[in-house]
Design a protein around this motif. Structure first.
Motif, PDB file in Angstrom:
ATOM      1  N   ASP A   1      -9.576  11.649   1.696  1.00 39.82           N
ATOM      2  CA  ASP A   1      -9.910  11.105   0.339  1.00 39.82           C
ATOM      3  C   ASP A   1     -12.000  10.006   0.559  1.00 39.82           C
ATOM      4  O   ASP A   1     -11.728  10.017  -0.159  1.00 39.82           O
TER       5      ASP A   1
ATOM      6  N   SER B   1      -4.517  -3.318   2.963  1.00 40.22           N
ATOM      7  CA  SER B   1      -4.041  -3.181   1.866  1.00 40.22           C
ATOM      8  C   SER B   1      -4.600  -4.788   0.931  1.00 40.22           C
ATOM      9  O   SER B   1      -4.589  -5.334   1.378  1.00 40.22           O
TER      10      SER B   1
ATOM     11  N   LEU C   1       4.357   2.967  -5.698  1.00 42.43           N
ATOM     12  CA  LEU C   1       4.182   3.548  -4.750  1.00 42.43           C
ATOM     13  C   LEU C   1       3.438   3.012  -4.553  1.00 42.43           C
ATOM     14  O   LEU C   1       2.803   2.040  -4.407  1.00 42.43           O
ATOM     15  N   ARG C   2       3.175   3.415  -3.297  1.00 43.24           N
ATOM     16  CA  ARG C   2       2.291   3.268  -1.653  1.00 43.24           C
ATOM     17  C   ARG C   2       1.680   4.365  -1.676  1.00 43.24           C
ATOM     18  O   ARG C   2       1.496   5.711  -0.975  1.00 43.24           O
ATOM     19  N   LEU C   3       0.498   3.744  -2.599  1.00 47.78           N
ATOM     20  CA  LEU C   3      -1.236   5.071  -2.366  1.00 47.78           C
ATOM     21  C   LEU C   3      -1.709   4.554  -0.935  1.00 47.78           C
ATOM     22  O   LEU C   3      -2.230   3.741  -0.270  1.00 47.78           O
ATOM     23  N   GLU C   4      -2.052   5.985  -0.137  1.00 44.56           N
ATOM     24  CA  GLU C   4      -3.157   5.927   1.318  1.00 44.56           C
ATOM     25  C   GLU C   4      -3.941   6.576   1.118  1.00 44.56           C
ATOM     26  O   GLU C   4      -4.059   8.316   1.359  1.00 44.56           O
TER      27      GLU C   4
ATOM     28  N   GLN D   1      -6.841   6.119 -11.418  1.00 43.97           N
ATOM     29  CA  GLN D   1      -8.390   6.730 -10.434  1.00 43.97           C
ATOM     30  C   GLN D   1      -8.364   4.718  -9.962  1.00 43.97           C
ATOM     31  O   GLN D   1      -8.638   4.384  -9.700  1.00 43.97           O
TER      32      GLN D   1
ATOM     33  N   ARG E   1      -9.458   8.940  -5.099  1.00 44.21           N
ATOM     34  CA  ARG E   1      -8.113   9.292  -5.071  1.00 44.21           C
ATOM     35  C   ARG E   1      -7.640   8.914  -6.826  1.00 44.21           C
ATOM     36  O   ARG E   1      -7.221   7.348  -7.310  1.00 44.21           O
ATOM     37  N   SER E   2      -7.394   9.541  -7.638  1.00 44.54           N
ATOM     38  CA  SER E   2      -6.214   9.978  -8.942  1.00 44.54           C
ATOM     39  C   SER E   2      -4.880  10.068  -7.961  1.00 44.54           C
ATOM     40  O   SER E   2      -4.339  10.783  -7.200  1.00 44.54           O
ATOM     41  N   PHE E   3      -4.068   9.169  -9.158  1.00 46.05           N
ATOM     42  CA  PHE E   3      -2.478   9.340  -9.335  1.00 46.05           C
ATOM     43  C   PHE E   3      -2.085   8.994 -10.507  1.00 46.05           C
ATOM     44  O   PHE E   3      -3.111   8.450 -11.371  1.00 46.05           O
TER      45      PHE E   3
ATOM     46  N   ILE F   1      -2.013  -0.460  -1.686  1.00 48.52           N
ATOM     47  CA  ILE F   1      -3.225   0.422  -1.896  1.00 48.52           C
ATOM     48  C   ILE F   1      -3.289   0.477  -0.383  1.00 48.52           C
ATOM     49  O   ILE F   1      -3.699  -0.527   0.091  1.00 48.52           O
TER      50      ILE F   1
ATOM     51  N   VAL G   1       1.587  -1.363  -7.351  1.00 46.44           N
ATOM     52  CA  VAL G   1       1.068  -0.352  -6.281  1.00 46.44           C
ATOM     53  C   VAL G   1       0.451  -0.781  -5.263  1.00 46.44           C
ATOM     54  O   VAL G   1      -0.199  -1.987  -4.809  1.00 46.44           O
TER      55      VAL G   1
END
Length: 98
Positions: free
Chosen positions: A88, A42, A80-83, A54, A70-72, A3, A1
């Motif tokens: 948020d 990041s 996964l790339r989460l921004e 989360q 943020r939940s995923f 972030i 992941v």
């Protein structure tokens, strides 16, 4: 992941935490490079099992508290790339009536 933190929305972000829904800490500062320097926007976290998570973005201790959340859900073998963006942002806590 991976972030990614929007530094325009969160210029004072210093820590990233990753939790399971039961609030069992998966990643803590010190075990993974979760402390963020001002220039860093990041962080990558590897080898997480599939499931719900989360991510929380926090400011300096005593100055900023919880900035965003943020939940995923992560699938098996998924990258996964989460921004974390202004959307948020954590709403300020309501003050208690005395």
């Amino acid at each position: 992941v991976e972030i990614h933190i929007d530094r325009q929305a969160f210029p004072n972000a210093e820590e990233v935490f990753l939790f399971r829904p039961q609030h069992e800490v998966i990643v803590e500062p010190g075990s993974v490079s979760s402390r963020l320097d001002r220039g860093k926007d990041s962080i990558e976290i590897h080898d997480l099992p599939e499931g719900a998570y989360q991510v929380q973005l926090k400011g300096a201790r005593g100055r900023g508290g919880l900035l965003a959340r943020r939940s995923f859900r992560l699938g098996r073998g998924e990258k996964l790339r989460l921004e974390l963006k202004a959307e948020d942002r954590e709403a300020p806590a309501r003050r208690r009536r005395r």
